[in-house]
Design a protein around this motif. Sequence first.
Motif, mmCIF file in Angstrom:
data_model
loop_
_atom_site.group_PDB
_atom_site.id
_atom_site.type_symbol
_atom_site.label_atom_id
_atom_site.label_comp_id
_atom_site.label_asym_id
_atom_site.label_seq_id
_atom_site.Cartn_x
_atom_site.Cartn_y
_atom_site.Cartn_z
ATOM 1 N N ALA A 78 0.833 -1.206 0.000
ATOM 2 C CA ALA A 78 0.000 0.000 0.000
ATOM 3 C C ALA A 78 0.867 1.255 0.000
ATOM 4 O O ALA A 78 0.559 2.235 -0.689
ATOM 5 C CB ALA A 78 -0.934 0.002 1.207
ATOM 6 N N CYS A 79 1.947 1.236 0.750
ATOM 7 C CA CYS A 79 2.878 2.368 0.788
ATOM 8 C C CYS A 79 3.440 2.629 -0.615
ATOM 9 O O CYS A 79 3.454 3.765 -1.086
ATOM 10 C CB CYS A 79 4.002 2.083 1.780
ATOM 11 S SG CYS A 79 5.288 3.349 1.850
ATOM 12 N N LEU A 80 3.882 1.571 -1.290
ATOM 13 C CA LEU A 80 4.438 1.716 -2.635
ATOM 14 C C LEU A 80 3.371 2.096 -3.647
ATOM 15 O O LEU A 80 3.633 2.896 -4.558
ATOM 16 C CB LEU A 80 5.154 0.432 -3.063
ATOM 17 C CG LEU A 80 6.637 0.360 -2.750
ATOM 18 C CD1 LEU A 80 7.454 1.332 -3.561
ATOM 19 C CD2 LEU A 80 6.944 0.499 -1.290
ATOM 20 N N ARG A 81 2.173 1.565 -3.490
ATOM 21 C CA ARG A 81 1.080 1.909 -4.401
ATOM 22 C C ARG A 81 0.762 3.408 -4.310
ATOM 23 O O ARG A 81 0.613 4.085 -5.331
ATOM 24 C CB ARG A 81 -0.155 1.066 -4.076
ATOM 25 C CG ARG A 81 -1.266 1.174 -5.079
ATOM 26 C CD ARG A 81 -2.404 0.168 -4.849
ATOM 27 N NE ARG A 81 -2.757 -0.058 -3.462
ATOM 28 C CZ ARG A 81 -2.452 -1.181 -2.784
ATOM 29 N NH1 ARG A 81 -1.786 -2.154 -3.348
ATOM 30 N NH2 ARG A 81 -2.828 -1.313 -1.531
ATOM 31 N N ARG A 82 0.691 3.932 -3.079
ATOM 32 C CA ARG A 82 0.420 5.372 -2.904
ATOM 33 C C ARG A 82 1.554 6.210 -3.486
ATOM 34 O O ARG A 82 1.316 7.198 -4.185
ATOM 35 C CB ARG A 82 0.223 5.702 -1.425
ATOM 36 C CG ARG A 82 -1.111 5.276 -0.864
ATOM 37 C CD ARG A 82 -1.365 5.837 0.529
ATOM 38 N NE ARG A 82 -0.305 5.551 1.475
ATOM 39 C CZ ARG A 82 -0.208 4.438 2.221
ATOM 40 N NH1 ARG A 82 -1.129 3.495 2.110
ATOM 41 N NH2 ARG A 82 0.774 4.271 3.078
ATOM 42 N N PHE A 83 2.798 5.819 -3.194
ATOM 43 C CA PHE A 83 3.943 6.559 -3.713
ATOM 44 C C PHE A 83 3.919 6.584 -5.246
ATOM 45 O O PHE A 83 4.082 7.625 -5.873
ATOM 46 C CB PHE A 83 5.261 5.949 -3.222
ATOM 47 C CG PHE A 83 6.435 6.411 -4.036
ATOM 48 C CD1 PHE A 83 6.981 7.665 -3.830
ATOM 49 C CD2 PHE A 83 6.948 5.612 -5.051
ATOM 50 C CE1 PHE A 83 8.028 8.112 -4.618
ATOM 51 C CE2 PHE A 83 7.996 6.052 -5.831
ATOM 52 C CZ PHE A 83 8.541 7.299 -5.615
ATOM 53 N N LYS A 84 3.742 5.411 -5.857
ATOM 54 C CA LYS A 84 3.768 5.327 -7.312
ATOM 55 C C LYS A 84 2.612 6.106 -7.936
ATOM 56 O O LYS A 84 2.798 6.788 -8.949
ATOM 57 C CB LYS A 84 3.739 3.861 -7.759
ATOM 58 C CG LYS A 84 5.062 3.146 -7.478
ATOM 59 C CD LYS A 84 4.985 1.648 -7.634
ATOM 60 C CE LYS A 84 4.801 1.199 -9.033
ATOM 61 N NZ LYS A 84 4.862 -0.279 -9.159
ATOM 62 N N SER A 85 1.454 6.044 -7.333
ATOM 63 C CA SER A 85 0.289 6.753 -7.860
ATOM 64 C C SER A 85 0.495 8.270 -7.787
ATOM 65 O O SER A 85 0.300 8.981 -8.773
ATOM 66 C CB SER A 85 -0.955 6.345 -7.078
ATOM 67 O OG SER A 85 -2.070 7.085 -7.498
ATOM 68 N N ARG A 86 0.883 8.749 -6.605
ATOM 69 C CA ARG A 86 1.090 10.194 -6.438
ATOM 70 C C ARG A 86 2.214 10.705 -7.330
ATOM 71 O O ARG A 86 2.093 11.760 -7.949
ATOM 72 C CB ARG A 86 1.405 10.529 -4.981
ATOM 73 C CG ARG A 86 0.204 10.590 -4.080
ATOM 74 C CD ARG A 86 0.559 11.232 -2.749
ATOM 75 N NE ARG A 86 1.779 10.702 -2.182
ATOM 76 C CZ ARG A 86 1.841 9.737 -1.260
ATOM 77 N NH1 ARG A 86 0.737 9.200 -0.799
ATOM 78 N NH2 ARG A 86 2.989 9.323 -0.792
ATOM 79 N N SER A 87 3.316 9.982 -7.373
ATOM 80 C CA SER A 87 4.448 10.453 -8.175
ATOM 81 C C SER A 87 4.109 10.404 -9.669
ATOM 82 O O SER A 87 4.488 11.309 -10.414
ATOM 83 C CB SER A 87 5.718 9.654 -7.875
ATOM 84 O OG SER A 87 5.548 8.287 -8.149
ATOM 85 N N ALA A 88 3.367 9.402 -10.108
ATOM 86 C CA ALA A 88 2.970 9.336 -11.519
ATOM 87 C C ALA A 88 2.085 10.520 -11.890
ATOM 88 O O ALA A 88 2.283 11.144 -12.941
ATOM 89 C CB ALA A 88 2.259 8.022 -11.811
ATOM 90 N N ARG A 89 1.121 10.829 -11.023
ATOM 91 C CA ARG A 89 0.257 11.991 -11.296
ATOM 92 C C ARG A 89 1.080 13.266 -11.361
ATOM 93 O O ARG A 89 0.898 14.097 -12.265
ATOM 94 C CB ARG A 89 -0.835 12.115 -10.232
ATOM 95 C CG ARG A 89 -2.003 11.191 -10.458
ATOM 96 C CD ARG A 89 -3.204 11.553 -9.604
ATOM 97 N NE ARG A 89 -2.915 11.717 -8.198
ATOM 98 C CZ ARG A 89 -2.929 10.748 -7.289
ATOM 99 N NH1 ARG A 89 -3.213 9.516 -7.659
ATOM 100 N NH2 ARG A 89 -2.666 10.993 -6.028
ATOM 101 N N ALA A 90 2.001 13.445 -10.415
ATOM 102 C CA ALA A 90 2.822 14.659 -10.379
ATOM 103 C C ALA A 90 3.753 14.742 -11.592
ATOM 104 O O ALA A 90 3.912 15.817 -12.185
ATOM 105 C CB ALA A 90 3.624 14.703 -9.080
#
Length: 157
Positions: A78-90
């Motif tokens: 979940a930590c990696l999923r949130r990181f990857k999602s937020r960073s991809a959007r940014a």
Amino acid sequence: MPSPELRKGRHSMQGAVYAVTVNTRHRQALFRDASMAEVVREQLRYSDNEGSSQTHAWVVMPDHLHWLFTLDQGELSACLRRFKSRSARAINQVRRQSGAIWQPGFYNHRLRDDEDLRGQARYIVANPVRAGLVADVHEYPHWGCQWISRHVGIDGS
């Protein structure tokens, strides 16, 4: 498609230290652009500030990220999923594009209590040297470590 082999034996443990590698989609060298590497750095800080992680060391390579951190809350995935999602959007916002930035899945290693945390951190930040990108890690701009100053050698000298 992420390999089921990546998940075999994966067990999240709050308070454990993980060394994680996340690759860009198709190993695209997005992070040769300093502004894209800075987005990743900002998202690592965000993860720490939200209480998910405590970053010890990181290096953004041209097509992947190495991240050494303590998992403070929740599940590793979940930590990696949130990181990857937020960073991809940014990243997509900066690039004015859309689409996947990261490969599905990630590689991880949970450090055992007897493993040398600082040694692992030195190993991570020395990746640009081993990859032949620079002769000295201090020449490479996209890394950080809580124990290594940019003005001190990675061996502490």
